[in-house]
Design a protein around this motif. Structure first.
Motif, PDB file in Angstrom:
ATOM      1  N   GLU A  12       0.837  -1.194   0.000  1.00 25.83           N
ATOM      2  CA  GLU A  12       0.000   0.000   0.000  1.00 25.83           C
ATOM      3  C   GLU A  12       0.880   1.256   0.000  1.00 25.83           C
ATOM      4  O   GLU A  12       1.676   1.472   0.903  1.00 25.83           O
ATOM      5  CB  GLU A  12      -0.912  -0.012   1.220  1.00 25.83           C
ATOM      6  CG  GLU A  12      -1.460   1.322   1.673  1.00 25.83           C
ATOM      7  CD  GLU A  12      -2.277   2.064   0.642  1.00 25.83           C
ATOM      8  OE1 GLU A  12      -2.846   1.424  -0.271  1.00 25.83           O
ATOM      9  OE2 GLU A  12      -2.331   3.297   0.720  1.00 25.83           O
ATOM     10  N   SER A  14      -0.611   4.499  -1.491  1.00 23.52           N
ATOM     11  CA  SER A  14      -1.473   5.436  -2.200  1.00 23.52           C
ATOM     12  C   SER A  14      -1.380   6.869  -1.692  1.00 23.52           C
ATOM     13  O   SER A  14      -1.765   7.800  -2.393  1.00 23.52           O
ATOM     14  CB  SER A  14      -2.931   4.978  -2.123  1.00 23.52           C
ATOM     15  OG  SER A  14      -3.412   5.061  -0.795  1.00 23.52           O
ATOM     16  N   THR A  88      -1.901  -1.877  -4.176  1.00 20.97           N
ATOM     17  CA  THR A  88      -2.828  -0.798  -4.496  1.00 20.97           C
ATOM     18  C   THR A  88      -2.486  -0.226  -5.862  1.00 20.97           C
ATOM     19  O   THR A  88      -1.346   0.152  -6.121  1.00 20.97           O
ATOM     20  CB  THR A  88      -2.740   0.310  -3.434  1.00 20.97           C
ATOM     21  OG1 THR A  88      -3.158  -0.204  -2.169  1.00 20.97           O
ATOM     22  CG2 THR A  88      -3.623   1.483  -3.806  1.00 20.97           C
ATOM     23  N   VAL A  97       1.346   5.608  -5.849  1.00 24.80           N
ATOM     24  CA  VAL A  97       0.714   4.375  -6.306  1.00 24.80           C
ATOM     25  C   VAL A  97       1.667   3.601  -7.219  1.00 24.80           C
ATOM     26  O   VAL A  97       1.799   2.371  -7.120  1.00 24.80           O
ATOM     27  CB  VAL A  97      -0.608   4.676  -7.035  1.00 24.80           C
ATOM     28  CG1 VAL A  97      -1.160   3.414  -7.691  1.00 24.80           C
ATOM     29  CG2 VAL A  97      -1.630   5.235  -6.061  1.00 24.80           C
ATOM     30  N   ASN A 119      -8.121  -1.965  -5.809  1.00 23.38           N
ATOM     31  CA  ASN A 119      -8.680  -0.646  -5.559  1.00 23.38           C
ATOM     32  C   ASN A 119      -8.532  -0.343  -4.066  1.00 23.38           C
ATOM     33  O   ASN A 119      -9.009  -1.100  -3.213  1.00 23.38           O
ATOM     34  CB  ASN A 119     -10.152  -0.619  -5.964  1.00 23.38           C
ATOM     35  CG  ASN A 119     -10.772   0.761  -5.877  1.00 23.38           C
ATOM     36  OD1 ASN A 119     -10.622   1.473  -4.891  1.00 23.38           O
ATOM     37  ND2 ASN A 119     -11.515   1.140  -6.913  1.00 23.38           N
ATOM     38  N   HIS A 120      -7.857   0.758  -3.760  1.00 28.89           N
ATOM     39  CA  HIS A 120      -7.616   1.134  -2.369  1.00 28.89           C
ATOM     40  C   HIS A 120      -8.910   1.187  -1.563  1.00 28.89           C
ATOM     41  O   HIS A 120      -8.943   0.798  -0.383  1.00 28.89           O
ATOM     42  CB  HIS A 120      -6.928   2.505  -2.346  1.00 28.89           C
ATOM     43  CG  HIS A 120      -6.698   3.067  -0.992  1.00 28.89           C
ATOM     44  ND1 HIS A 120      -5.679   2.660  -0.172  1.00 28.89           N
ATOM     45  CD2 HIS A 120      -7.376   4.025  -0.295  1.00 28.89           C
ATOM     46  CE1 HIS A 120      -5.715   3.338   0.973  1.00 28.89           C
ATOM     47  NE2 HIS A 120      -6.742   4.164   0.922  1.00 28.89           N
ATOM     48  N   GLY A 123     -10.015  -2.112  -0.452  1.00 24.67           N
ATOM     49  CA  GLY A 123      -9.267  -2.507   0.733  1.00 24.67           C
ATOM     50  C   GLY A 123      -9.940  -2.017   2.001  1.00 24.67           C
ATOM     51  O   GLY A 123     -10.137  -2.775   2.962  1.00 24.67           O
ATOM     52  N   ASP A 313      -4.691   3.905   6.535  1.00 27.39           N
ATOM     53  CA  ASP A 313      -4.120   3.135   5.428  1.00 27.39           C
ATOM     54  C   ASP A 313      -3.154   2.066   5.940  1.00 27.39           C
ATOM     55  O   ASP A 313      -2.287   2.347   6.771  1.00 27.39           O
ATOM     56  CB  ASP A 313      -3.380   4.060   4.465  1.00 27.39           C
ATOM     57  CG  ASP A 313      -4.326   4.970   3.705  1.00 27.39           C
ATOM     58  OD1 ASP A 313      -5.546   4.772   3.803  1.00 27.39           O
ATOM     59  OD2 ASP A 313      -3.832   5.876   3.002  1.00 27.39           O
ATOM     60  N   ILE A 318      -5.246  -4.498   1.911  1.00 30.31           N
ATOM     61  CA  ILE A 318      -4.958  -4.706   0.485  1.00 30.31           C
ATOM     62  C   ILE A 318      -4.684  -6.182   0.225  1.00 30.31           C
ATOM     63  O   ILE A 318      -5.157  -6.759  -0.769  1.00 30.31           O
ATOM     64  CB  ILE A 318      -3.762  -3.848   0.047  1.00 30.31           C
ATOM     65  CG1 ILE A 318      -4.027  -2.365   0.334  1.00 30.31           C
ATOM     66  CG2 ILE A 318      -3.443  -4.074  -1.422  1.00 30.31           C
ATOM     67  CD1 ILE A 318      -5.271  -1.808  -0.329  1.00 30.31           C
TER      68      ILE A 318
END
Length: 364
Positions: A12, A14, A88, A97, A119-120, A123, A313, A318
């Motif tokens: 991850e 993002s 992600t 990303v 797709n974040h 998640g 996050d 994910i």
């Protein structure tokens, strides 16, 4: 569901968290988080009062290798023990990303593993399932720094948007109001702490979209009004009262829209079990959780939220989203693109965008 356990490395990158995790999903749908490592960038962004995309991308490049190595070490596994890699692929700051997705592609290519471009937001949608058995379908409030949506989650990757913010997300409002009050980054947790002991009735803040049908949100007016009050506060008591008023106003709007969505959702499913999940960074706010839990109980919904470690996050969510897709035989090619915008419900985003179309399509 696959007949054998799936062990997936999740990545991850993002926004401003460089995260890696190893998650195992067994044939009965039970989830085990073998490791979850998060490299934060708070110190790098603090002088600017928010995330600087270029700084974030460079930090991801510097940290992704060591963070992933630590996650594999804590899981006690080697790459040959993995069933697949999930990374992600959006939405988010596209420079960041690209770092995680490229690293995931490299691992998948080198080890001959399937890649899942996650797709974040999906998640976040499954994050509560990391610690609890929550069958599909369920009503989801996804509320974070960049997103604020109500979704009907019917199954793996099957989300129907019921409502979304038409301007700012709730977490963005928390952070920007906190910044206007001189609170340190990240602003949301700092504002929640300041609000303790404050009187939420001390300031009258606007209530948005009261006459609007549907389940959309709006926080820009609240943000502007709070910033004006912030310029006038003179004492610590006034600061506490303003923080409490802001927190109460955000929690009120989230609960009011969720109340309406629950009534409509329940009407569509007479006699069925009703489940409600709140996920995303704002789900860690205790005042927000409390208001939403009251609404869920009133409508006969079960209430679930991720453990605090999985609200913000992280890569465990994910990895789980990737594992659920792999269990259904779904994977992605190695040329999967990094996407700055990627709505969970593409049809709703195209037919009824909450933001104007840009060169890359409708925003989430």
């Amino acid at each position: 569901m696959a007949n054998t356990p799936l062990t997936v490395l999740g990545l991850e990158t993002s926004c401003d968290e460089t995260a890696a995790s190893v998650v195992r999903l067994d044939a009965n749908g039970r989830v085990e988080v073998l490791s979850s490592v998060i490299g934060t960038q708070f110190a790098a962004h603090a002088p600017y009062g928010g995330v600087v995309p270029e700084i974030a991308a460079r930090a991801h490049v510097e940290m992704i290798d060591s963070v992933t190595a630590q996650a594999m070490k804590e899981a006690g596994l080697t790459y040959s023990d993995l069933s697949g890699v999930a990374a992600t692929a959006g939405p988010g700051l596209v420079g960041g990303v690209m770092v995680g997705l490229s690293f995931g592609k490299a691992v998948a290519l080198a080890r001959g593993l399937p890649l899942v471009a996650v797709n974040h937001l999906e998640g976040h949608a499954v994050s509560a399932r990391l610690a609890a058995d929550i069958p599909y379908p369920f009503l989801l409030l996804l509320v974070s720094g960049g997103h604020c949506q109500l979704l009907s989650v019917e199954g793996v990757g099957a989300c129907r948007r019921l409502g979304s913010t038409i301007d700012d997300a709730a977490g963005e409002a928390f952070d920007k109001i906190a910044k206007s009050m001189g609170l340190p980054y990240p602003g949301g947790p700092a504002l929640e702490k300041l609000a303790e002991g404050g009187d939420p009735s001390g300031y009258e803040l606007p209530r948005a979209l009261l006459g609007r049908k549907g389940f959309d949100f709006s926080f820009s007016g609240l943000k502007t009004a709070a910033a004006r009050f912030a310029a006038t506060v003179a004492t610590e008591e006034e600061r506490r009262d303003l923080a409490a008023a802001v927190q109460a106003a955000i929690a009120r709007q989230l609960s009011e829209r969720t109340d309406k969505a629950m009534a409509a959702y329940a009407q569509e499913r007479p006699g069925q079990s009703l489940r409600f999940v709140v996920a995303g960074g704002v789900a860690a706010n205790r005042a927000v959780r409390s208001r939403l839990q009251e609404v869920a109980e009133r409508h006969g919904f079960s209430f679930d939220a991720p453990p605090l470690a999985y609200c913000t996050d992280n890569a465990a969510m994910i990895a789980l989203a990737g594992a659920e897709r792999l269990a259904l035989g779904i994977s992605d090619p190695l040329d999967a693109a990094a996407r700055p915008r990627w709505p969970l419900d593409p049809e709703a985003a195209a037919a009824n965008p909450t933001h104007a179309f840009g060169r890359k399509g409708a925003k989430a």
